[in-house]
Design an enzyme around this catalytic site. Structure first.
Site, PDB file in Angstrom:
ATOM      1  N   GLY A 168       0.784  -1.232   0.000  1.00  0.00           N
ATOM      2  CA  GLY A 168       0.000   0.000   0.000  1.00  0.00           C
ATOM      3  C   GLY A 168       0.818   1.285   0.000  1.00  0.00           C
ATOM      4  O   GLY A 168       0.252   2.373   0.106  1.00  0.00           O
ATOM      5  N   GLU A 185       2.180   2.877  -2.317  1.00  0.00           N
ATOM      6  CA  GLU A 185       1.885   3.778  -3.439  1.00  0.00           C
ATOM      7  C   GLU A 185       0.742   4.719  -3.076  1.00  0.00           C
ATOM      8  O   GLU A 185       0.569   5.759  -3.687  1.00  0.00           O
ATOM      9  CB  GLU A 185       1.496   2.968  -4.676  1.00  0.00           C
ATOM     10  CG  GLU A 185       2.635   2.715  -5.645  1.00  0.00           C
ATOM     11  CD  GLU A 185       3.827   2.038  -5.012  1.00  0.00           C
ATOM     12  OE1 GLU A 185       3.640   1.017  -4.338  1.00  0.00           O
ATOM     13  OE2 GLU A 185       4.944   2.538  -5.193  1.00  0.00           O
ATOM     14  N   ASP A 201      10.907   4.909  -6.531  1.00  0.00           N
ATOM     15  CA  ASP A 201      10.087   3.707  -6.375  1.00  0.00           C
ATOM     16  C   ASP A 201      10.930   2.433  -6.469  1.00  0.00           C
ATOM     17  O   ASP A 201      10.490   1.419  -6.997  1.00  0.00           O
ATOM     18  CB  ASP A 201       8.941   3.662  -7.406  1.00  0.00           C
ATOM     19  CG  ASP A 201       7.931   2.559  -7.115  1.00  0.00           C
ATOM     20  OD1 ASP A 201       7.813   2.149  -5.945  1.00  0.00           O
ATOM     21  OD2 ASP A 201       7.275   2.102  -8.063  1.00  0.00           O
ATOM     22  N   CYS A 242      -6.941   7.574 -11.428  1.00  0.00           N
ATOM     23  CA  CYS A 242      -7.311   6.564 -12.435  1.00  0.00           C
ATOM     24  C   CYS A 242      -6.125   5.790 -12.972  1.00  0.00           C
ATOM     25  O   CYS A 242      -6.272   4.645 -13.425  1.00  0.00           O
ATOM     26  CB  CYS A 242      -8.028   7.221 -13.617  1.00  0.00           C
ATOM     27  SG  CYS A 242      -9.188   8.519 -13.167  1.00  0.00           S
TER      28      CYS A 242
HETATM   29 CA    CA Z   1       6.601   0.485  -4.972  1.00  0.00          CA
END
Ligand code: CA
Length: 692
Positions: free
Chosen positions: A194, A196, A318, A612
């Site tokens: 979670g 992100e 990331d 989205c």
């Molecule tokens: Ca990630």
């Protein structure tokens, strides 16, 4: 700490009535000595070292050409299928999308039972990357499942009936579980995902008998006005700056790799990126942000901190460090070492001392441009200045990009060759700090905006714009590539190596392949009718070696039929798949004329990115397919669009209502943006181009 009775007992305990399947149960002794039962696959990584190496050798480089389908079984979803099956005493257990479980007779393929935890479809938006599940764990006479909506469920292995269920999360937050549990000495170990969106990461241990929480290790500090759970978190808090880093949780989730060393009694796991991605928004003023993007070792009985190694300090791209962790005994620098290995998302292959966490080596296993090397003395990557786009304020095209050089797709270590076989993805991503970004409670908290369309040309970058999968054989002692196979499509599947000298891997284009482990020669392949991303396994029942592979991942189309299947092969297997379903008719672009101003379209773009894009913009290749909304007739009228986006008309299929997040004017702006994208795509087609 209370231990369940069976933990103190022997692995051969008779647990409940014996009816053939699962007669012996799975205890500590069996899990500790998994390699002494070559026909079984008792835990997701096959042994506690997570090597994913099968000691079976009935199928060899000499006879693999005779491998044929033994049986197959349909899977009832066209969403992503990422699970590694278990095989225990003749029964194959597999989890599928939406956290469902099926048990089959491993020899005949007869379905013995199935279980549906009924994950609410609206939970779909609480994760980044599809409603997948990567596997199960076994202990005693139970099978353990982490569900997408954050529950841990114990199933009776013989009936599939729930024995207990416990909630592992704050249900108001965007937690999900996609990873496989592990069981160590009667405790079920489970993390979650979670980062992100916005949660606080932790790893938990539950009593396998009754589901009671035994311990929990938080990976990042919480609200500093409250007491820290551990002294380590008090120290970690000093590496975070600003006044809001805890408000969305901070990140650092434990969503995939877990390994266990019985001699050291250490449990190893990796942590994800922070929330948001952008370091100087998350923690203005710098700081390493412990324990984000780290490999951590804790005491398996108590969860007490033992050591950590931060793979990417002050992470902003990331580059989760959650990838598979694999243990091995190797001779390094002339000394016998017990090591932990990770092919990390950031493009470096790490070798750490398992007892102390000391960095032994870190080498690029793919093209890496954000750092020149890792300094072995400090353990820190030596970054190039341009890589910190959040500091320079200028776009940066990183290799690898946010998809990572290697993500959850399992790798395999072969004691036969001493090599790691890992899926690798050559890819890049154009990072650009979004000046308008604000942290939000639901939706993507990347904090990176769209880079200009011309950014690759502007920066003279030759980085690959389309992801490209590679199967890499890597020598962790010699610290070098040995061979590679590179025509896999966007991302190769998880990997299995065997004592028969074979390396198995699937492709997203619908094939399962076998290579010679020493040199990468392609020896066998089979059409799977669906893309393959999950890892294959091998097992033996009745004197016959089988190779099992879960297939299912959008090679085709969101709107096409269900081709997901469990495929099981053996020598001289004579089964066949039904003919593939016909492709759906090609969809056409049919946008209305643009009806909005440029400002409205830009507002729509920002909202689309925020709410989205996680599902409907999937340039990354590690997730299932969702409708490409440029082709949707629903964007052509405000009424139709609002019915879905605000009124929740497609909620039963997982498309939730966004009425809490978006005003009608916001929905109209998103529609304007999508209409513009469709108009632009028509122009590309008219010019003879291909719309991607
Ligand atoms: Ca990630």
């Amino acid at each position: 700490m209370r231990l369940p009775a069976i933990a103190a007992c022997c692995g051969l305990a008779i647990l409940g009535p014996v009816n053939g399947a699962f007669a012996r149960g799975v205890g500590t002794e069996r899990l500790l000595h998994a390699d002494q039962e070559p026909g079984q696959w008792l835990s997701t990584g096959r042994n506690y070292d997570e090597q994913r190496f099968s000691p079976l050798k009935q199928v060899t480089t000499e006879n693999v050409a005779r491998l044929g389908l033994a049986w197959s079984a349909p899977i009832d979803s066209n969403r992503g299928q990422e699970a590694t099956p278990l095989v225990i005493d003749g029964v194959l257990y597999v989890s599928t999308a939406w956290s469902k479980v099926k048990a089959f007779d491993a020899r005949s393929g007869k379905l013995l039972w199935s279980f549906d935890p009924k994950v609410p479809p609206e939970w779909g938006i609480r994760g980044c990357c599809d409603v997948v599940n990567r596997g199960l764990a076994a202990w005693g006479n139970k099978i353990f499942l982490g569900t997408y909506d954050g529950r841990l469920i114990a199933l009776d292995a013989r009936s599939g009936k729930p024995v207990w269920e416990t909630n592992t999360i704050d249900r108001a937050k965007a937690y999900s579980i996609t990873g496989a549990p592990r069981v160590v000495k009667g405790k079920v170990i489970i993390g979650n995902a979670g980062s992100e969106i916005g949660v606080r990461g932790y790893l938990s241990a539950y009593d396998a008998v009754d589901g009671k929480l035994a311990w929990r290790f938080y990976t990042v500090p919480g609200d500093p006005s409250k007491p820290f759970e551990t002294p380590q978190l008090r120290e970690a808090a000093k590496t975070w700056k600003g006044d809001k880093w805890w408000t969305l949780g901070g990140g650092g989730t434990v969503w995939d790799g877990i390994a266990y060393d019985p001699a050291l009694n250490l449990l190893y796991f990796g942590t994800s990126n922070g929330t948001p991605w952008v370091a100087n928004v998350r923690s203005p003023g710098g700081g390493d942000n412990l324990f984000l993007n780290s490999i951590i070792a804790v005491n398996a009985d108590t969860g007490a901190y033992a050591w950590h190694y931060q793979v990417t300090p002050s992470e902003t791209w990331d580059f989760d460090a959650t990838n598979q962790l694999t243990l091995a005994n190797l001779k390094i620098g002339g000394a016998d070492r017990r090591i932990v290995m990770q092919a990390s998302k950031n493009g470096f292959f790490y070798v750490l001392d398992a007892a102390k966490g000391t960095l032994l080596s870190a080498d690029k296993y793919t093209t890496v441009n954000w750092a020149t090397h890792v300094d072995l003395a400090s353990g820190r990557p030596v970054e190039v200045l341009e890589a910190r786009y959040d500091v320079t304020g200028k776009p940066f095209i990183a290799q690898p990009g946010a998809q990572g050089a290697h993500s959850w797709h399992p790798m395999s270590f072969s004691p036969r060759t001493g090599l790691i076989y890992t899926p690798v993805v050559e890819n890049s991503y154009a990072y650009n700090k979004d000046p308008k970004y604000q942290m939000r409670e639901m939706g993507l908290n990347g904090g990176t905006g769209a880079a200009p369309a011309t950014v690759y040309e502007d920066l003279h970058s030759t980085a690959p714009r389309t992801a490209s999968g590679v199967l890499l054989a890597w020598d962790p002692v010699g610290r070098k590539e040995v061979w590679r196979a590179s025509d896999l499509g966007r991302v190769g599947s998880g990997v299995l190596s065997t004592a028969g000298g074979l390396v198995f891997q699937g492709t997203p284009n619908g094939e399962l392949r076998a290579y010679r482990d020493s040199d990468g020669t392609l020896l066998w392949s089979a059409k799977t009718q669906a893309g393959v991303v999950a890892a294959p396994i091998s097992y033996q029942v009745g004197g016959v070696q089988y190779v099992a592979q879960l297939a299912g991942y959008g090679t085709r189309d969101y709107y096409s039929g269900n081709e997901s299947r469990l495929l099981v092969y053996r020598l001289d297997g004579k089964a066949s798949l039904p003919p593939p379903a016909p492709l759906p008719p090609a969809r056409t672009l049919n946008p209305v004329a643009q009806f909005a101003t440029a400002d409205d379209i830009e507002q729509g773009r920002e909202l689309f990115v925020a709410y989205c894009s996680m599902c409907h913009e999937t340039p990354g290749a590690n997730r299932g397919l969702f409708p490409d909304l440029r082709f949707s007739p629903m964007i052509n009228t405000p009424e139709a669009f609002r019915t879905i986006v605000l009124d929740g008309a497609l909620q039963p299929r997982g498309m939730v209502s966004f009425k809490d997040k978006l005003q009608p004017s916001d929905a109209e702006a998103v529609r304007a943006y999508l209409t513009q994208r469709a108009i632009d795509a028509v122009a590309i087609q008219k010019a003879g181009g291909v719309v991607r």
